[in-house]
Design a protein around this motif. Structure first.
Motif, mmCIF file in Angstrom:
data_model
loop_
_atom_site.group_PDB
_atom_site.id
_atom_site.type_symbol
_atom_site.label_atom_id
_atom_site.label_comp_id
_atom_site.label_asym_id
_atom_site.label_seq_id
_atom_site.Cartn_x
_atom_site.Cartn_y
_atom_site.Cartn_z
ATOM 1 N N VAL A 251 0.838 -1.202 0.000
ATOM 2 C CA VAL A 251 0.000 0.000 0.000
ATOM 3 C C VAL A 251 0.871 1.249 0.000
ATOM 4 N N ASN A 252 1.969 1.205 0.729
ATOM 5 C CA ASN A 252 2.885 2.348 0.728
ATOM 6 C C ASN A 252 3.472 2.576 -0.663
ATOM 7 N N GLY A 253 3.773 1.483 -1.370
ATOM 8 C CA GLY A 253 4.264 1.618 -2.743
ATOM 9 C C GLY A 253 3.234 2.246 -3.663
ATOM 10 N N LEU A 254 1.970 1.832 -3.518
ATOM 11 C CA LEU A 254 0.908 2.434 -4.325
ATOM 12 C C LEU A 254 0.735 3.911 -3.986
ATOM 13 N N TRP A 255 0.929 4.262 -2.717
ATOM 14 C CA TRP A 255 0.848 5.659 -2.282
ATOM 15 C C TRP A 255 1.916 6.495 -2.988
ATOM 16 N N ILE A 256 3.142 5.982 -3.050
ATOM 17 C CA ILE A 256 4.208 6.712 -3.743
ATOM 18 C C ILE A 256 3.849 6.896 -5.213
ATOM 19 N N MET A 257 3.302 5.857 -5.821
ATOM 20 C CA MET A 257 2.938 5.944 -7.225
ATOM 21 C C MET A 257 1.862 7.005 -7.443
ATOM 22 N N ALA A 261 2.231 10.502 -9.603
ATOM 23 C CA ALA A 261 1.308 10.935 -10.652
ATOM 24 C C ALA A 261 0.848 12.364 -10.415
ATOM 25 N N LEU A 262 0.603 12.694 -9.143
ATOM 26 C CA LEU A 262 0.235 14.077 -8.800
ATOM 27 C C LEU A 262 1.382 15.030 -9.118
ATOM 28 N N ALA A 263 2.610 14.610 -8.794
ATOM 29 C CA ALA A 263 3.768 15.452 -9.091
ATOM 30 C C ALA A 263 3.901 15.709 -10.583
ATOM 31 N N ASN A 264 3.594 14.692 -11.386
ATOM 32 C CA ASN A 264 3.644 14.861 -12.840
ATOM 33 C C ASN A 264 2.702 15.955 -13.311
#
Length: 400
Positions: A251-257, A261-264
């Motif tokens: 879940v933490n990995g999905l959070w980073i992803m 995407a928001l940063a993009n």
């Protein structure tokens, strides 16, 4: 010619070799130690050692990428990856397993330089920053799924199965790269010695390059410290099962992803300096929280896994905002030495991150304090990178 979208996807497949080599076998650490009759701490140390070898190896693979092209070095690296994965799967003792991990580290130093050089070959400025953010963000699908996949493979076929999977993945990717990866090395690329000390020295003399690169290294060191300590904290201290650990880790990995995407989306609207500032503040806040928790929280609350994972989530969100902008700023001036510059960035990033992580792991510190130190260090170096970006904003395009 392969479309830009498929080209980036192929580069992503190459970059995935590194996190797969770390995250796939995390739930099986105790079983590997038992199978090889060695302390689990020996197996844990192969994680930063893997990245340390990867970082040092890039100092050689970078010039090779510039001299002989992206595709041949990618295929060579994949060949090494197959060898290392097979050796790990067949290991009968600790020295053989350690050798296998070193070979895998040597392999991914080649594929990582190819991937980041490929982005630099085709993209510039904000477009490059978005591509790097995409690569770094998409990489976190591996922490989201790999531990669970590795646990399932080990459950049915033993601890050697994850390394068999890595062998098959590397073999498939080698076929794809051979057939479809285009050669993107520009004709104007400068050839260099196998170890171009003068070129490296000229790059290191640029304060801006160091500011951005050290911010990336410290962020990676924070993540590496978290990855190394998470099994101990969550499974031993907080008594989570391997399955629960894999779910939380994922879940933490999905959070980073999601944050990547928001940063993009934010990069073209608010600019790279804003993202660097946001990332620096996130890491500083997370470090203060994690450092304070043992003194402020009751033991029962501190023992809950959320007390550890909430600051981690805040900190890795900062990582997502830092990686893309810092990487694009660091590599932007080096159009004619993209391989060498990518290699030096990778070396400082991996060796610096792994070295910092090794230091705090070997010191007699609690897991909370060790990780908090890396968060605070990452936040301070990201702040320096943000201040540097304000001075050169609008000037990078003219250096390409």
């Amino acid at each position: 010619m392969i479309s830009p979208r498929y080209f980036i996807a192929l580069l992503l497949a190459l970059v995935l070799l590194s996190p797969l080599g770390i995250d796939l076998f995390l739930p099986t650490l105790p079983y590997i130690a038992s199978g090889l009759q060695t302390p689990v701490s020996h197996i844990q140390l192969t994680i930063p050692l893997f990245l340390l070898v990867m970082g040092i190896g890039q100092l050689v693979s970078g010039p090779l990428v510039d001299n002989y092209g992206r595709k041949p070095i990618a295929l060579f690296g994949l060949g090494l990856y197959l060898l290392g994965s097979a050796l790990a799967a067949l290991a009968i003792n600790w020295p053989i397993f350690l050798t296998a991990r070193i070979i895998q580290g040597m392999a991914v130093c080649c594929t990582a330089v190819v991937a980041f050089s490929g982005v630099r070959d085709r993209l510039e400025g904000d477009d490059a920053a978005r591509a790097y953010s995409f690569l770094n963000g998409s990489l976190n699908i591996v922490p989201a799924l790999a531990p669970l996949l590795g646990g399932v493979l080990a459950h049915y076929w033993g601890w050697r199965a994850p390394f068999g999977f890595l062998f098959l993945y590397g073999l498939l990717l080698m076929i794809i790269v051979y057939k479809w990866l285009p050669e993107t090395r520009p004709d104007s690329t400068h050839r260099s010695a196998i170890f171009p000390a003068r070129t490296y020295a000229s790059i290191i003399k640029q304060p801006a390059f160091l500011a951005f690169t050290f911010s990336i290294a410290s962020a990676l060191g924070m993540v590496l410290t978290y990855v190394s300590l998470a099994p101990t904290v969550l499974m031993a201290q907080d008594a989570l099962s391997p399955f629960s650990f894999s779910v939380i880790f994922g879940v933490n990995g999905l959070w980073i992803m999601a944050v990547s995407a928001l940063a993009n989306r934010i990069i073209p609207k608010c600019g790279r300096p804003f993202c660097l500032l946001l990332g620096a503040l996130s890491m500083l806040i997370a470090g203060v929280i994690l450092f304070s928790e043992p003194y402020l929280l009751a033991p029962a609350i501190l023992a809950h896994w959320l007390s550890y994972m909430i600051p981690v989530a805040i900190s890795v969100a900062g990582l997502a905002f830092i990686m893309g902008p810092a990487t694009s700023y660091a590599l932007s001036p080096f159009q004619h030495n993209a391989g060498v510059a990518s290699a030096l960035l990778g070396f400082i990033q991996m060796a610096g991150g792994a070295g910092g992580s090794l230091v705090v792991l070997l010191l007699p510190l609690s897991p909370y304090v060790a990780l908090a130190i890396m968060m605070l260090l990452g936040g301070m170096l990201a702040t320096i990178a943000w201040l540097t970006s304000l001075k050169i904003k609008g000037s990078l395009t003219s250096l390409n």
